[in-house]
Design a protein around this motif. Structure first.
Motif, PDB file in Angstrom:
ATOM      1  N   ASP A  68       0.819  -1.216   0.000  1.00 50.72           N
ATOM      2  CA  ASP A  68       0.000   0.000   0.000  1.00 50.72           C
ATOM      3  C   ASP A  68       0.853   1.268   0.000  1.00 50.72           C
ATOM      4  OD1 ASP A  68      -2.522  -1.192  -0.036  1.00 50.72           O
ATOM      5  OD2 ASP A  68      -2.544  -1.457   2.140  1.00 50.72           O
ATOM      6  N   TRP A  69       2.070   1.145   0.438  1.00 49.58           N
ATOM      7  CA  TRP A  69       2.955   2.303   0.549  1.00 49.58           C
ATOM      8  C   TRP A  69       3.724   2.539  -0.757  1.00 49.58           C
ATOM      9  CZ3 TRP A  69       7.626   2.481   4.501  1.00 49.58           C
ATOM     10  CH2 TRP A  69       8.190   3.760   4.497  1.00 49.58           C
ATOM     11  N   LEU A  70       4.477   1.539  -1.187  1.00 50.11           N
ATOM     12  CA  LEU A  70       5.322   1.691  -2.369  1.00 50.11           C
ATOM     13  C   LEU A  70       4.666   1.163  -3.648  1.00 50.11           C
ATOM     14  CD1 LEU A  70       8.762   0.600  -0.843  1.00 50.11           C
ATOM     15  CD2 LEU A  70       7.804   2.909  -1.036  1.00 50.11           C
ATOM     16  N   GLY A  71       3.628   0.346  -3.499  1.00 51.76           N
ATOM     17  CA  GLY A  71       2.942  -0.153  -4.691  1.00 51.76           C
ATOM     18  C   GLY A  71       2.964  -1.663  -4.795  1.00 51.76           C
ATOM     19  N   ARG A  72       1.994  -2.182  -5.564  1.00 55.02           N
ATOM     20  CA  ARG A  72       1.844  -3.630  -5.718  1.00 55.02           C
ATOM     21  C   ARG A  72       3.048  -4.248  -6.436  1.00 55.02           C
ATOM     22  NH1 ARG A  72      -1.950  -1.962  -2.447  1.00 55.02           N
ATOM     23  NH2 ARG A  72      -4.072  -1.781  -3.263  1.00 55.02           N
TER      24      ARG A  72
END
Length: 627
Positions: free
Chosen positions: A138-142
């Motif tokens: 959720d922070w850096l991306g899937r």
């Protein structure tokens, strides 16, 4: 309003797979009409899919297999590989006990704590991965989370293949820590595969479409069932390797050399597969962050969305209790079933000392499980059955199939052995055709995009505490006691599901995100759409009165107002020459006919706005707005 404009509004705001020709949402229809409508939509979709597959087959007989590989096998490859390795630990243990009796058997030369740690540390690593990678996703991306998972799993496999020590106890310690490291990557696969599989169901994370509404559950569960194929191939390969290295015989005694070769070579195929997975995720999944990035841009969020996390626990806190608690109950059953299989096989084959015989029985159990996985994938999107009923019935099936032999164990373990065998295999079937598949899906589907991976990872981590519970409990309980303890987790799982988990079958996730936008803006009661329809709320949420704001007419007016507002924003940007052509905007939201309607009515007030579809049907003498 012209007929073409009417059809454009109808297509965008009331698609015909969830609304009938009169504009009534499928869940609002009377039972008879609902059944008829759902079956009509499903039959039409099945015919179209069959026609598409047949067309592909006529052009190239292998094309349907290629499509299946791209759409289902590749997205679920990470779970397939982790299923291969995760359950190989339990499969290999009987071989270790037979080939290294002083270490794995009597524990004379190996520390019992470290031997037990080979099961506990793996689960601990999974829990660490589920929580940490869920937050990272959720922070850096899937995409970053997916690449990180595959990389950790690859190096974990190298460690497992090369694990060694100057003594057998030293080897066990090295083996246990390798499992912990590998488990971190495995844990991350759960939230990453679930969220990316759901958000990429229609390609690159675009907004929901008819395909997404009708097949979102199938997309995710079809990826998840690769876990079952991983178990199958692991067991099959172990049988083949032992026959090769044990000179074509599966009978004891087993040498240390044959056991070592069997164990180490069995991890080579998943290592190669994981390396290919890293390549695919680095070079072929560049747009897997699209939906998350779009939502963060819309909400003007950079980094981790802490506000959404707080709001999620405030508004959806009991959903977390439901998804996490049901997963906990399921994993007591699921992993307990796997840990219990040696005792089950001992009852079926008394006085048997062959590892191969036990593996063959396990292989049969995995095949039964695969039928459950596939049937779950087939029915999970059916609006008349769907996620919630599938989960409840699966839990109750497991409850009954364990509690019956539990209260008459003496009979079923001797005279009623065939019935006992049937009940054990059916418990594996209902576990996959129910909670094991649906917990994976629901724990991602009932939460907003911005914190979806975090919520899924937390739910999965609590679930793994259930696996740890089973692993510890089975060391201190007898077989008869297990049959008296385990069934009640099935009953508890069914109750948690019924009370706290909403049924998202048939719900457009675009609507769920629309509701979340209202919540995030502090306007929860201004939302009147289908995401708060009683059908899509938990029993607890209905009891709290969340559905009281549901109003299809007010929601339609709000949607038209939102479309008009977005259209006006587009015109302002055009005036500033930031956009130069209509076709640069999403075609589904900005149909040329809608553009024409808003242009013609640009000075109209949306206050008290009448439904243009119903208004048009009154003015125009047409049998149906869908024509």
């Amino acid at each position: 309003m012209s007929g073409s404009e009417t059809r454009a509004f109808n297509r965008i705001l009331r698609p015909d797979d969830i609304y009938d020709p009169e504009g009534t949402y499928w869940a609002d229809l009377p039972v008879g009409r609902k059944v008829k409508f759902v079956n009509k939509v499903n039959n039409q979709e099945a015919k179209e899919e069959f026609a598409a597959v047949w067309s592909m087959f006529k052009k190239d007989p292998l094309a349907p297999f290629g499509a299946y590989f791209r759409n289902f096998i590749i997205p679920g490859m990470g779970l397939g590989l982790e299923g291969y390795v995760l359950f190989s630990i339990g499969n290999i243990k009987p071989l270790f006990q037979a080939a290294f009796p002083l270490c794995w058997g009597s524990k004379k030369i190996c520390n019992p704590t470290w031997l037990a740690a080979t099961e506990y540390l793996e689960i601990c690593g999974i829990i660490v991965g589920q929580v940490s990678v869920g937050i990272i996703g959720d922070w850096l991306g899937r995409r970053w989370g997916l690449i990180q998972d595959a990389t950790i799993m690859f190096f974990g496999l190298i460690m497992l293949i090369a694990a060694w020590g100057t003594t057998q106890n030293g080897w066990v310690i090295c083996y246990a820590w390798s499992l912990f490291f590998y488990g971190i990557g495995v844990g991350g696969e759960y939230p990453m595969t679930a969220t990316s599989g759901m958000e990429n169901a229609v390609g690159s994370g675009k907004i929901s479409t008819r395909f997404d509404r009708l097949h979102r559950g199938r997309q995710v569960t079809s990826a998840f069932l690769m876990q079952g194929w991983g178990q199958f191939f692991n067991q099959a390969i172990l049988i083949i390797l032992l026959l090769i290295f044990h000179h074509g015989s599966g009978n004891p005694p087993y040498s240390e050399v044959s056991a070592q070769w069997t164990y180490r070579i069995s991890f080579v195929p998943p290592a190669i597969g994981t390396l290919l997975l890293i390549y695919f995720r680095v070079y072929k999944m560049r747009r897997s962050n699209t939906q998350l990035a779009a939502m963060k841009s819309k909400q003007k969020v950079t980094g981790y969305d802490v506000q959404s996390l707080k709001l999620m626990f405030r508004y959806f806190g009991l959903r977390v209790v439901g998804t996490a608690g049901a997963w906990y109950c399921n994993d007591v059953f699921f992993y307990g079933n796997k840990l219990f299989q040696s005792q089950f096989i001992a009852i079926l084959t008394p006085n048997n000392h062959s590892v191969i015989v036990g593996w063959l029985w396990n292989l049969l159990n995995v095949v039964v499980s695969l039928f459950g996985y596939y049937l779950a994938s087939f029915l999970v999107d059916n609006k008349l059955y769907g996620r919630k009923w599938m989960m409840i019935i699966g839990f109750m099936g497991d409850f009954i199939l364990f509690v019956v032999p539990g209260f008459n164990y003496g009979y079923y373990s001797k005279a009623g052995i065939k019935s006992f065998q049937a009940m054990y295999f059916l418990s594996s079937f209902f576990n996959q055709f129910g909670p094991n598949s649906v917990t994976f899906l629901a724990a991602a589907e009932v939460y907003p995009v911005s914190v979806r991976a975090t919520a899924h990872g937390f739910s999965a981590a609590v679930g793994k505490l259930g696996a740890l519970h089973a692993a510890v409990m089975y060391n201190y309980t007898k077989t008869t006691q297990n049959f008296h303890i385990v069934p009640w987790f099935g009953l508890a799982g069914a109750l948690l599901t019924w009370l706290f988990i909403p049924d998202t079958t048939g719900l457009d996730l675009k609507e769920a995100e629309r509701r979340w936008t209202y919540i995030r803006a502090g306007r929860e009661h201004d939302y009147h759409g289908i995401a708060i329809h009683p059908k899509h709320l938990s029993v607890w949420e209905r009891f709290r009165g969340v559905a009281k704001d549901y109003d299809p007419d007010l929601d339609f007016q709000a949607k038209v107002a939102e479309l008009r507002s977005n259209w006006e924003e587009l015109q302002m940007k055009r005036a500033e020459e930031k956009l130069t052509a209509l076709d640069e905007v999403d075609e589904e939201d900005w149909d040329p006919e809608l553009h024409a309607y808003f242009s013609r009515t640009s000075n109209s007030s949306v206050t008290g706005f009448k439904d243009p579809i119903k208004e048009s049907s009154e003015e125009e003498e047409k049998p149906s707005i869908a024509q």
